[in-house]
Design a protein around this motif. Sequence first.
Motif, mmCIF file in Angstrom:
data_model
loop_
_atom_site.group_PDB
_atom_site.id
_atom_site.type_symbol
_atom_site.label_atom_id
_atom_site.label_comp_id
_atom_site.label_asym_id
_atom_site.label_seq_id
_atom_site.Cartn_x
_atom_site.Cartn_y
_atom_site.Cartn_z
ATOM 1 N N TYR A 424 40.000 52.077 23.657
ATOM 2 C CA TYR A 424 39.871 50.779 23.133
ATOM 3 C C TYR A 424 41.145 49.709 23.047
ATOM 4 O O TYR A 424 41.038 48.552 23.111
ATOM 5 C CB TYR A 424 39.556 50.971 21.455
ATOM 6 N N ALA A 425 42.389 50.103 23.461
ATOM 7 C CA ALA A 425 43.417 49.263 23.773
ATOM 8 C C ALA A 425 43.168 48.646 25.216
ATOM 9 O O ALA A 425 43.339 47.310 25.377
ATOM 10 C CB ALA A 425 44.678 50.108 23.730
ATOM 11 N N LEU A 426 42.598 49.564 26.166
ATOM 12 C CA LEU A 426 42.199 48.750 27.397
ATOM 13 C C LEU A 426 41.170 47.759 27.293
ATOM 14 O O LEU A 426 41.001 46.954 28.149
ATOM 15 C CB LEU A 426 41.783 50.138 28.305
ATOM 16 N N LYS A 427 40.163 48.097 26.267
ATOM 17 C CA LYS A 427 38.938 47.235 26.148
ATOM 18 C C LYS A 427 39.666 46.053 25.388
ATOM 19 O O LYS A 427 38.937 44.898 25.989
ATOM 20 C CB LYS A 427 38.115 47.758 25.354
ATOM 21 N N GLY A 428 40.324 46.079 24.617
ATOM 22 C CA GLY A 428 41.082 44.852 24.379
ATOM 23 C C GLY A 428 41.657 44.106 25.177
ATOM 24 O O GLY A 428 41.874 42.725 25.191
ATOM 25 N N LEU A 429 42.412 44.846 26.186
ATOM 26 C CA LEU A 429 42.911 43.781 27.322
ATOM 27 C C LEU A 429 41.952 43.264 28.123
ATOM 28 O O LEU A 429 42.033 42.225 28.497
ATOM 29 C CB LEU A 429 43.837 44.822 28.171
ATOM 30 N N CYS A 457 44.867 31.420 36.104
ATOM 31 C CA CYS A 457 45.862 32.338 36.979
ATOM 32 C C CYS A 457 46.306 33.273 36.067
ATOM 33 O O CYS A 457 46.231 34.672 36.276
ATOM 34 C CB CYS A 457 47.130 31.569 37.490
ATOM 35 N N HIS A 458 46.386 33.191 34.777
ATOM 36 C CA HIS A 458 46.866 34.042 33.712
ATOM 37 C C HIS A 458 45.659 35.225 33.570
ATOM 38 O O HIS A 458 45.782 36.562 33.397
ATOM 39 C CB HIS A 458 47.139 33.561 32.310
ATOM 40 N N ALA A 459 44.424 34.647 33.789
ATOM 41 C CA ALA A 459 43.242 35.440 33.257
ATOM 42 C C ALA A 459 43.042 36.273 34.335
ATOM 43 O O ALA A 459 42.774 37.582 34.228
ATOM 44 C CB ALA A 459 42.013 34.586 33.001
ATOM 45 N N ARG A 460 43.397 35.863 35.789
ATOM 46 C CA ARG A 460 43.317 36.778 37.072
ATOM 47 C C ARG A 460 44.158 37.835 36.809
ATOM 48 O O ARG A 460 44.013 38.981 37.193
ATOM 49 C CB ARG A 460 43.379 35.759 38.161
ATOM 50 N N SER A 461 45.459 37.649 36.426
ATOM 51 C CA SER A 461 46.598 38.744 36.310
ATOM 52 C C SER A 461 46.107 39.791 35.453
ATOM 53 O O SER A 461 46.470 40.966 35.562
ATOM 54 C CB SER A 461 47.912 38.002 36.113
ATOM 55 N N VAL A 462 45.748 39.274 33.953
ATOM 56 C CA VAL A 462 45.334 40.301 32.853
ATOM 57 C C VAL A 462 44.232 40.858 33.423
ATOM 58 O O VAL A 462 44.212 42.320 33.329
ATOM 59 C CB VAL A 462 44.986 39.543 31.636
ATOM 60 N N ALA A 463 43.158 40.601 34.338
ATOM 61 C CA ALA A 463 41.918 41.267 34.553
ATOM 62 C C ALA A 463 42.493 42.264 35.725
ATOM 63 O O ALA A 463 41.809 43.292 35.865
ATOM 64 C CB ALA A 463 40.789 40.259 35.355
ATOM 65 N N ASP A 464 43.215 41.814 36.532
ATOM 66 C CA ASP A 464 43.886 42.631 37.496
ATOM 67 C C ASP A 464 44.744 43.854 36.974
ATOM 68 O O ASP A 464 44.513 45.184 37.512
ATOM 69 C CB ASP A 464 44.665 42.108 38.693
ATOM 70 N N THR A 465 45.404 43.612 35.909
ATOM 71 C CA THR A 465 46.209 44.820 35.444
ATOM 72 C C THR A 465 45.376 45.606 34.551
ATOM 73 O O THR A 465 45.362 46.924 34.656
ATOM 74 C CB THR A 465 47.056 43.981 34.402
ATOM 75 N N ALA A 466 44.168 45.044 33.868
ATOM 76 C CA ALA A 466 43.252 45.899 33.375
ATOM 77 C C ALA A 466 42.472 46.929 34.221
ATOM 78 O O ALA A 466 42.053 47.879 33.954
ATOM 79 C CB ALA A 466 42.198 45.008 32.578
ATOM 80 N N LEU A 467 42.105 46.216 35.419
ATOM 81 C CA LEU A 467 41.424 46.980 36.598
ATOM 82 C C LEU A 467 42.327 48.012 37.037
ATOM 83 O O LEU A 467 41.660 49.370 37.127
ATOM 84 C CB LEU A 467 40.979 45.845 37.711
ATOM 85 N N GLN A 468 43.597 47.821 37.261
ATOM 86 C CA GLN A 468 44.405 48.820 37.700
ATOM 87 C C GLN A 468 44.440 50.269 36.779
ATOM 88 O O GLN A 468 44.402 51.307 36.953
ATOM 89 C CB GLN A 468 45.908 48.171 38.063
ATOM 90 N N LYS A 469 44.597 49.758 35.536
ATOM 91 C CA LYS A 469 44.666 50.857 34.253
ATOM 92 C C LYS A 469 43.446 51.452 34.351
ATOM 93 O O LYS A 469 43.113 52.730 34.052
ATOM 94 C CB LYS A 469 44.756 50.107 33.105
ATOM 95 N N LEU A 470 42.154 50.867 34.420
ATOM 96 C CA LEU A 470 40.960 51.479 34.352
ATOM 97 C C LEU A 470 40.698 52.361 35.586
ATOM 98 O O LEU A 470 40.029 53.413 35.424
ATOM 99 C CB LEU A 470 39.697 50.247 34.530
#
Length: 601
Positions: A424-429, A457-470
Motif C-alpha cells: 500500500y505504500a507502493l500504491k500510494g506512490l 516531468c515530475h509525474a513521469r519520474s514518480v511513475a517510473d520510480t513506482a514502475l521499477q519498484k513494482l
Amino acid sequence: MAKRNEASVMEIDDNKSAAVDQINPKFSINVLQLLKSAQMQHGLRHRDYTRYRRYCTARLRRLYKSLKFTHGRGRFTRRALTQTIVTEVRFLHMVLYMAERAWSHAMEKRQLPDGPNGRQRIYLLGRLRKAVKWAILFSQLCAVKGDSRTSLEAEAYASYMKGTLLFEQDKNWETALMNFKNARAVYEELGKYGDIENQVLCRERVEELEPSIRYCLHKVGESSLQTSELLDIGKMEGPALDLFKAKLEAVMAEARSQQAASMTEFHWLGHRFPISNAKTRVSILKAQELEKDLHGSAADLVPAEKKLAMFDKIFSAYHDARSCIRNDLATAGNAENVKDDLNGLDKAVSAVLGQRTIERNLLLVTIAKSKFTKHRDDKGEKITKPEELVRLYDLLIQNATDLSDLVSSGRDKNPEEVMFAEEYALKGLIFRAERCFYLAKSYSSASKRMEAYVLFCHARSVADTALQKLQMTNNPDKTLIMDLKVLSDKCRSNSCIEHAAGIMEEERIPEKLSKGVSTISLTGHEKKEEKFLLEMLDVYESAVGNLNTKAVPHIERFPPPFQAVPCNPIVLDIAYNSIEFPSFENRMKKDKKGIFSRLWR
C-alpha cells in the motif's frame, strides 16, 4: 304453437334483463391500471409510502365531499356502504382507496430504519387487516355492481391483500400460497386480452407475485430452493415486492445468525482473532457475503451505481462490527488476553474497512475518468474536470497512508504484514503520480505552460520510480504495470506538447506587442458596438445567439449606461436687497420694566 310461446317468453326475459341493466348499470374499473398510475405518480416510484398514504387520504376526502357521503358534522358516525348506496363508480373508488390507504400505512411502518418494534408491528398487522376488510368489501360490491372484468380484478386484488396479511403474520403458508396463486391466475388470464398497456401491467404483476409464491413454497416445503438462492429472486423491483424483501432480509439475518454459531475466528494476514460476540459475527458475515457478490465472477456485469450501494452496505456492516468490538473492550475489565484479542480484531476490521474504502474510491476514479475523455453531448452530460480527479487521488493517497500506518504500527510484525504495508505504500506512490498528472492537466487548461511542463516531468519520474519498484516485487500485477507504462508515455507526450506550446507563445509575444503598439490611438481602444433588442425593434434580428454557445442574450443594457441630465439653473436673487418690508414692532410683545414685572419672568 309451443315454440312460439317459448320464443315470446325468451323475448320477455331479455327485455327484463335489458331493463334491469338500464336501471342498475354495470360499472367498469381498470383496477390495476388505476392503482399503478396512482402509485407511480404519488411516491411509490421512490418507495415513499408516506406520500402515497397522504395522497389516498386527500383523494378520499375529495370523494366524500363530492359524493356527500360525510360522517356527520359533530360526532363521528360511520355510514355503512351497502349495495343500494353504490349508484355511481366513485363509491367503488372510495372503497378501493380505503384499502390502499390502510396498506400504504402498514408498509410505511415496515419501512422504518430499525424495523418495527413490538407495538409498531401490532399496529402494522392491524392496518393490514383493515386493508383486507376493505379489499373484500370492494370485491363484493364489484361482483354486484361491476362488469365481469372489474369483478375479476377486484377478486384478484382481495386475494393479494389476504396473501400479504398471512405473509406478514408468518403463518398459514398454505392459505397464503393459495391466495397468491389465485391472484396470479387471474392476472395471467387478463394479460391475454385488452390493449397493450393492460397486458404489460398484468405481466408485470405476475412477475411481482412469483417471488412471494416461491417463498411460500419454500416455507411449505414443496420447493428444493435453498435460502441463499432466494437472494436472486429479491433483485426484482416493484411495490408488491417490498414486503417480500423485508421478509427475505429477516430470513437472511436468521441464516447468518445460524452460520455465525460456527464462526469462531477472524483470519487476517496470518493472524486468527477469536470472536465471542454474536452480533460481531453476524455483522462480519453480512459484510463478507456482500464482498463475495462484489468480487464474484459476475461482478463485471453489475452497474457502477449498484456497486456503490453495495459498498455502502459493507461499510455499515463493518462499522456495526467495530462498535460491538469497542463495546466489548469497554466492558472487558482487567483481562489482558481478552483486551489483546479485541484490539487485534479491531485493527483487522479497520484494515479491511480501509481496503474497501480504497476500492470504492478507485471505482469513483474509474467513473470520473470515463467522463473525463467524453465531449459534451446533446443531453448536457457533465464532464469531469481535472480538479475533481485531483481531489479523488488526494483521498486515495490519504487512505493508503492511513492503512500502511495502521498495519505497520504493531511491535511484532509478521512477513505478511510487512508485505501488506509495502504494497500500500507502493500504491500510494502510484496515486501520487496520477494526482500529479491530473494537476498538470488543470494547469494546462489554464494556459500555464511552465507549471504544467514541470508537473508532467515530475509525474513521469514518480511513475517510473513506482514502475521499477513494482517490477522488483515477487508477484507483480501485470495490469498495474501496463497502466504505469501508459501513464509514463502520457506524461512524456504531454510534456513535449506543453514545451512546444510554450515556445510558440514566446515567439508570438513580439508580434503581439508590435501589433498592439501599432493599433494604439489617442482615443483609446474602440470596442465593437453591441446591438441590443430594445434598440432595434424595427429590425428582425436575433438577440439570443446560438443554442450551443454560452453568449449572454442582448436584450437590454444592464446596468443602464450613464446619461447626461440637465441641472437646475442657478438663480441670483438680486431683488431681495431692494425690497422694503413693513414694520411689525407694534405687534410685538413689549417687555414690562418694574419691580413686579421681574417677579413674573
